[in-house]
Design a protein around this motif. Structure first.
Motif, PDB file in Angstrom:
ATOM      1  N   ALA A 158       0.847  -1.194   0.000  1.00  0.00           N
ATOM      2  CA  ALA A 158       0.000   0.000   0.000  1.00  0.00           C
ATOM      3  C   ALA A 158       0.885   1.247   0.000  1.00  0.00           C
ATOM      4  O   ALA A 158       1.878   1.310   0.737  1.00  0.00           O
ATOM      5  N   TYR A 159       0.506   2.241  -0.823  1.00  0.00           N
ATOM      6  CA  TYR A 159       1.288   3.471  -0.976  1.00  0.00           C
ATOM      7  C   TYR A 159       0.417   4.688  -0.738  1.00  0.00           C
ATOM      8  O   TYR A 159      -0.710   4.770  -1.221  1.00  0.00           O
ATOM      9  N   SER A 160       0.964   5.655  -0.007  1.00  0.00           N
ATOM     10  CA  SER A 160       0.238   6.862   0.369  1.00  0.00           C
ATOM     11  C   SER A 160      -0.060   7.754  -0.829  1.00  0.00           C
ATOM     12  O   SER A 160       0.752   7.893  -1.740  1.00  0.00           O
ATOM     13  N   LEU A 161      -1.245   8.384  -0.797  1.00  0.00           N
ATOM     14  CA  LEU A 161      -1.652   9.338  -1.827  1.00  0.00           C
ATOM     15  C   LEU A 161      -1.744  10.759  -1.277  1.00  0.00           C
ATOM     16  O   LEU A 161      -2.159  11.658  -1.991  1.00  0.00           O
ATOM     17  N   ARG A 162      -1.384  10.960  -0.021  1.00  0.00           N
ATOM     18  CA  ARG A 162      -1.640  12.254   0.609  1.00  0.00           C
ATOM     19  C   ARG A 162      -0.401  12.920   1.204  1.00  0.00           C
ATOM     20  O   ARG A 162       0.490  12.259   1.726  1.00  0.00           O
ATOM     21  N   GLY A 163      -0.404  14.247   1.119  1.00  0.00           N
ATOM     22  CA  GLY A 163       0.565  15.102   1.806  1.00  0.00           C
ATOM     23  C   GLY A 163       2.020  14.769   1.552  1.00  0.00           C
ATOM     24  O   GLY A 163       2.396  14.309   0.477  1.00  0.00           O
ATOM     25  N   ASP A 164       2.823  15.014   2.569  1.00  0.00           N
ATOM     26  CA  ASP A 164       4.269  14.793   2.469  1.00  0.00           C
ATOM     27  C   ASP A 164       4.625  13.325   2.336  1.00  0.00           C
ATOM     28  O   ASP A 164       5.737  12.987   1.936  1.00  0.00           O
ATOM     29  N   ASN A 165       3.699  12.438   2.688  1.00  0.00           N
ATOM     30  CA  ASN A 165       3.944  10.994   2.589  1.00  0.00           C
ATOM     31  C   ASN A 165       3.576  10.424   1.224  1.00  0.00           C
ATOM     32  O   ASN A 165       3.718   9.228   1.001  1.00  0.00           O
ATOM     33  N   ARG A 166       3.098  11.262   0.302  1.00  0.00           N
ATOM     34  CA  ARG A 166       2.669  10.800  -1.023  1.00  0.00           C
ATOM     35  C   ARG A 166       3.764   9.948  -1.669  1.00  0.00           C
ATOM     36  O   ARG A 166       4.902  10.342  -1.766  1.00  0.00           O
ATOM     37  N   GLY A 167       3.379   8.739  -2.086  1.00  0.00           N
ATOM     38  CA  GLY A 167       4.308   7.833  -2.752  1.00  0.00           C
ATOM     39  C   GLY A 167       5.087   6.934  -1.817  1.00  0.00           C
ATOM     40  O   GLY A 167       5.756   6.008  -2.268  1.00  0.00           O
ATOM     41  N   GLN A 168       5.009   7.159  -0.514  1.00  0.00           N
ATOM     42  CA  GLN A 168       5.742   6.322   0.433  1.00  0.00           C
ATOM     43  C   GLN A 168       4.988   5.030   0.708  1.00  0.00           C
ATOM     44  O   GLN A 168       3.755   5.002   0.737  1.00  0.00           O
ATOM     45  N   CYS A 169       5.743   3.971   0.910  1.00  0.00           N
ATOM     46  CA  CYS A 169       5.157   2.664   1.209  1.00  0.00           C
ATOM     47  C   CYS A 169       4.606   2.668   2.633  1.00  0.00           C
ATOM     48  O   CYS A 169       5.334   2.930   3.590  1.00  0.00           O
ATOM     49  N   LEU A 170       3.303   2.390   2.763  1.00  0.00           N
ATOM     50  CA  LEU A 170       2.669   2.306   4.074  1.00  0.00           C
ATOM     51  C   LEU A 170       2.707   0.881   4.609  1.00  0.00           C
ATOM     52  O   LEU A 170       2.771   0.658   5.807  1.00  0.00           O
ATOM     53  N   ARG A 171       2.629  -0.084   3.687  1.00  0.00           N
ATOM     54  CA  ARG A 171       2.721  -1.508   4.026  1.00  0.00           C
ATOM     55  C   ARG A 171       3.435  -2.228   2.898  1.00  0.00           C
ATOM     56  O   ARG A 171       3.113  -2.028   1.738  1.00  0.00           O
ATOM     57  N   ALA A 172       4.359  -3.094   3.242  1.00  0.00           N
ATOM     58  CA  ALA A 172       5.082  -3.866   2.228  1.00  0.00           C
ATOM     59  C   ALA A 172       4.263  -5.061   1.755  1.00  0.00           C
ATOM     60  O   ALA A 172       4.599  -5.693   0.762  1.00  0.00           O
ATOM     61  N   GLY A 173       3.191  -5.376   2.424  1.00  0.00           N
ATOM     62  CA  GLY A 173       2.310  -6.486   2.071  1.00  0.00           C
ATOM     63  C   GLY A 173       1.183  -6.587   3.079  1.00  0.00           C
ATOM     64  O   GLY A 173       1.180  -5.881   4.089  1.00  0.00           O
ATOM     65  N   GLY A 174       0.212  -7.420   2.803  1.00  0.00           N
ATOM     66  CA  GLY A 174      -0.866  -7.664   3.741  1.00  0.00           C
ATOM     67  C   GLY A 174      -2.019  -6.684   3.705  1.00  0.00           C
ATOM     68  O   GLY A 174      -2.913  -6.750   4.544  1.00  0.00           O
ATOM     69  N   ALA A 175      -2.048  -5.765   2.730  1.00  0.00           N
ATOM     70  CA  ALA A 175      -3.124  -4.769   2.664  1.00  0.00           C
ATOM     71  C   ALA A 175      -4.297  -5.228   1.803  1.00  0.00           C
ATOM     72  O   ALA A 175      -5.319  -4.566   1.758  1.00  0.00           O
ATOM     73  N   LEU A 176      -4.155  -6.367   1.133  1.00  0.00           N
ATOM     74  CA  LEU A 176      -5.164  -6.862   0.202  1.00  0.00           C
ATOM     75  C   LEU A 176      -5.756  -8.172   0.707  1.00  0.00           C
ATOM     76  O   LEU A 176      -5.021  -9.080   1.084  1.00  0.00           O
ATOM     77  N   MET A 177      -7.087  -8.251   0.698  1.00  0.00           N
ATOM     78  CA  MET A 177      -7.773  -9.500   1.027  1.00  0.00           C
ATOM     79  C   MET A 177      -8.412 -10.033  -0.251  1.00  0.00           C
ATOM     80  O   MET A 177      -9.010  -9.270  -1.011  1.00  0.00           O
ATOM     81  N   SER A 178      -8.288 -11.350  -0.479  1.00  0.00           N
ATOM     82  CA  SER A 178      -8.851 -11.967  -1.680  1.00  0.00           C
ATOM     83  C   SER A 178      -9.607 -13.238  -1.300  1.00  0.00           C
ATOM     84  O   SER A 178      -9.163 -13.994  -0.440  1.00  0.00           O
ATOM     85  N   ALA A 179     -10.753 -13.436  -1.961  1.00  0.00           N
ATOM     86  CA  ALA A 179     -11.557 -14.642  -1.724  1.00  0.00           C
ATOM     87  C   ALA A 179     -12.407 -14.911  -2.951  1.00  0.00           C
ATOM     88  O   ALA A 179     -13.133 -14.029  -3.408  1.00  0.00           O
ATOM     89  N   GLY A 180     -12.303 -16.100  -3.498  1.00  0.00           N
ATOM     90  CA  GLY A 180     -13.147 -16.498  -4.619  1.00  0.00           C
ATOM     91  C   GLY A 180     -13.052 -15.590  -5.827  1.00  0.00           C
ATOM     92  O   GLY A 180     -14.046 -15.341  -6.489  1.00  0.00           O
ATOM     93  N   GLY A 181     -11.874 -15.051  -6.114  1.00  0.00           N
ATOM     94  CA  GLY A 181     -11.688 -14.177  -7.269  1.00  0.00           C
ATOM     95  C   GLY A 181     -12.115 -12.736  -7.047  1.00  0.00           C
ATOM     96  O   GLY A 181     -12.112 -11.933  -7.971  1.00  0.00           O
ATOM     97  N   ALA A 182     -12.498 -12.394  -5.814  1.00  0.00           N
ATOM     98  CA  ALA A 182     -12.874 -11.022  -5.481  1.00  0.00           C
ATOM     99  C   ALA A 182     -11.872 -10.467  -4.469  1.00  0.00           C
ATOM    100  O   ALA A 182     -11.167 -11.226  -3.796  1.00  0.00           O
TER     101      ALA A 182
END
Length: 123
Positions: free
Chosen positions: A77-101
């Motif tokens: 996950a990468y920030s879209l706001r302020g001075d943190n724009r473009g910085q990595c907020l999480r290197a992994g684990g921000a996405l949940m997937s189940a049954g193709g969704a």
């Protein structure tokens, strides 16, 4: 990166031979959309956006419905706001997937999942 029009009527971003949008297809230049809380399937012809060189710099300059961050296929996950724009907020684990969704994890806040489709024809 620049904005363009995909084969579906969307406000999208263009980068490296692909059109980019969000899983819930919010306009790239818009603000004020709600938060994605339930699982959503990919549209036909679209895939989760991979984490590749130059993508974050190109995509984090857009609003993506007013989201605080964008999530990529690898769960980063990468920030879209302020001075943190473009910085990595999480290197992994921000996405949940189940049954193709897919959906963002509950504790990530106002996030959008980035998706892409190949650019066909044109320049």
């Amino acid at each position: 990166a620049k904005t363009g029009v995909a084969l579906v009527p969307l406000d999208v971003a263009e980068f490296d031979g692909h059109y980019y949008s969000t899983l819930d297809m919010v306009p790239v230049t818009s603000n004020g959309f709600g938060i994605l809380r339930q699982y959503m399937p990919l549209r036909e012809g679209w895939e989760l956006a991979p984490n590749k060189d130059g993508l974050i710099t190109a995509m984090t300059k857009f609003h993506w419905g007013g989201a605080a961050c964008i999530i990529l296929a690898d769960g980063s996950a990468y920030s879209l706001r302020g001075d943190n724009r473009g910085q990595c907020l999480r290197a992994g684990g921000a996405l949940m997937s189940a049954g193709g969704a897919h959906k963002p994890v509950v504790n990530i806040g106002d996030a959008r999942i980035l998706v892409r489709t190949p650019k066909v024809g044109g320049e």
